[in-house]
Enzyme design. Structure first.
Site, short mmCIF file in Angstrom:
data_model
loop_
_atom_site.label_atom_id
_atom_site.label_comp_id
_atom_site.label_asym_id
_atom_site.label_seq_id
_atom_site.Cartn_x
_atom_site.Cartn_y
_atom_site.Cartn_z
N ASN A 253 -15.66 16.82 -102.60
CA ASN A 253 -15.93 15.33 -102.98
C ASN A 253 -16.08 14.73 -101.50
O ASN A 253 -17.08 14.07 -101.37
CB ASN A 253 -14.91 14.91 -103.81
CG ASN A 253 -15.64 13.94 -104.93
OD1 ASN A 253 -16.78 13.97 -105.18
ND2 ASN A 253 -14.98 12.48 -104.80
N VAL B 55 -25.69 11.97 -105.33
CA VAL B 55 -24.78 12.70 -105.91
C VAL B 55 -23.48 11.92 -105.96
O VAL B 55 -22.48 11.67 -104.95
CB VAL B 55 -24.32 13.95 -104.94
CG1 VAL B 55 -23.42 14.70 -105.55
CG2 VAL B 55 -25.91 14.71 -104.70
N PRO B 56 -23.32 11.23 -107.26
CA PRO B 56 -22.23 10.15 -107.22
C PRO B 56 -20.49 10.45 -107.03
O PRO B 56 -20.04 10.40 -108.21
CB PRO B 56 -22.62 9.65 -108.70
CG PRO B 56 -23.25 10.84 -109.28
CD PRO B 56 -23.67 11.76 -108.45
N CYS B 57 -20.22 10.74 -105.84
CA CYS B 57 -18.79 11.30 -105.66
C CYS B 57 -18.05 10.00 -106.17
O CYS B 57 -16.85 9.92 -106.04
CB CYS B 57 -18.86 11.69 -104.30
SG CYS B 57 -19.54 10.87 -102.95
N HIS B 58 -18.56 8.80 -105.82
CA HIS B 58 -17.95 7.35 -106.15
C HIS B 58 -17.28 7.42 -107.42
O HIS B 58 -16.48 6.75 -107.95
CB HIS B 58 -18.78 6.33 -105.57
CG HIS B 58 -19.84 6.06 -106.48
ND1 HIS B 58 -20.95 6.91 -106.45
CD2 HIS B 58 -20.16 5.54 -107.71
CE1 HIS B 58 -21.86 6.48 -107.34
NE2 HIS B 58 -21.42 5.44 -108.03
#
Length: 179
Positions: A129, A138-141
């Site tokens: 991540n 690519v929504p790692c948040h």
């Protein structure tokens, strides 16, 4: 004729790389800027901060900037851009799983590990991540600690709070509009 393959590859790569990649900055809020890199096959990288470049020569760069602006305005919840992701097979599994987290929702690292079929690989999921080259798209948040706390983010916790707060605000507005 003998060609030194190693030198030829280095020279070729430096020339090719200079022609293949395009960078552009995007200020999303005062004090919050992004640098976006586009390659021949898609979006390659998003970095927090700026590089001092404004290049919009490719159609793909213009579209990436348009979609990012719409996202930060709360008008886009899912990106539709080709991605040129470079990573290990494991990292790509994690990044693919990140794409399944709906806008405005979060998952824990342990939930992500279970989702990819590696429930004991929580730390490895966290490491993958953290190496996500295309945050936001690519929504790692959207990945948080098991306790619900915000933990680690490549852009810093201020960015993570901004992104999660932005999504929560627009999800709430959407609910109110349909009520």
């Amino acid at each position: 004729m003998v060609v030194n393959k190693q030198n030829w590859i280095k020279k070729t790569q430096s020339v090719t790389l200079a022609n293949m990649y395009e960078w552009s900055d995007l200020e999303v809020r005062p004090g919050f800027s992004l640098a976006i890199e586009i390659g021949d096959a898609g979006v390659r990288r998003i970095e927090f901060g700026n590089r001092g470049v404004e290049s919009h020569s490719s159609t793909l760069m213009r579209e990436a900037l348009r979609q990012l602006r719409l996202f930060f305005a709360g008008e886009l919840h899912k990106f539709d851009l080709p991605l040129e992701i470079v990573g290990t097979d494991f990292q790509k599994r994690v990044w693919s799983a990140l794409l399944t987290i709906p806008y405005g929702e979060t998952r824990s690292y342990s939930q992500m590990a279970a989702q990819i079929g590696a429930p004991r690989a929580v730390r490895a999921v966290g490491a993958a991540n953290g190496r996500n080259p295309i945050p936001i798209i690519v929504p790692c948040h959207r990945v948080i600690g098991a306790s619900g706390n915000l933990v680690g983010f490549g852009g810093g916790l201020e960015w993570k709070r901004l992104l999660l707060g932005l999504e929560a605000t627009y999800v709430e507005r959407s609910r109110q509009a349909t009520a």
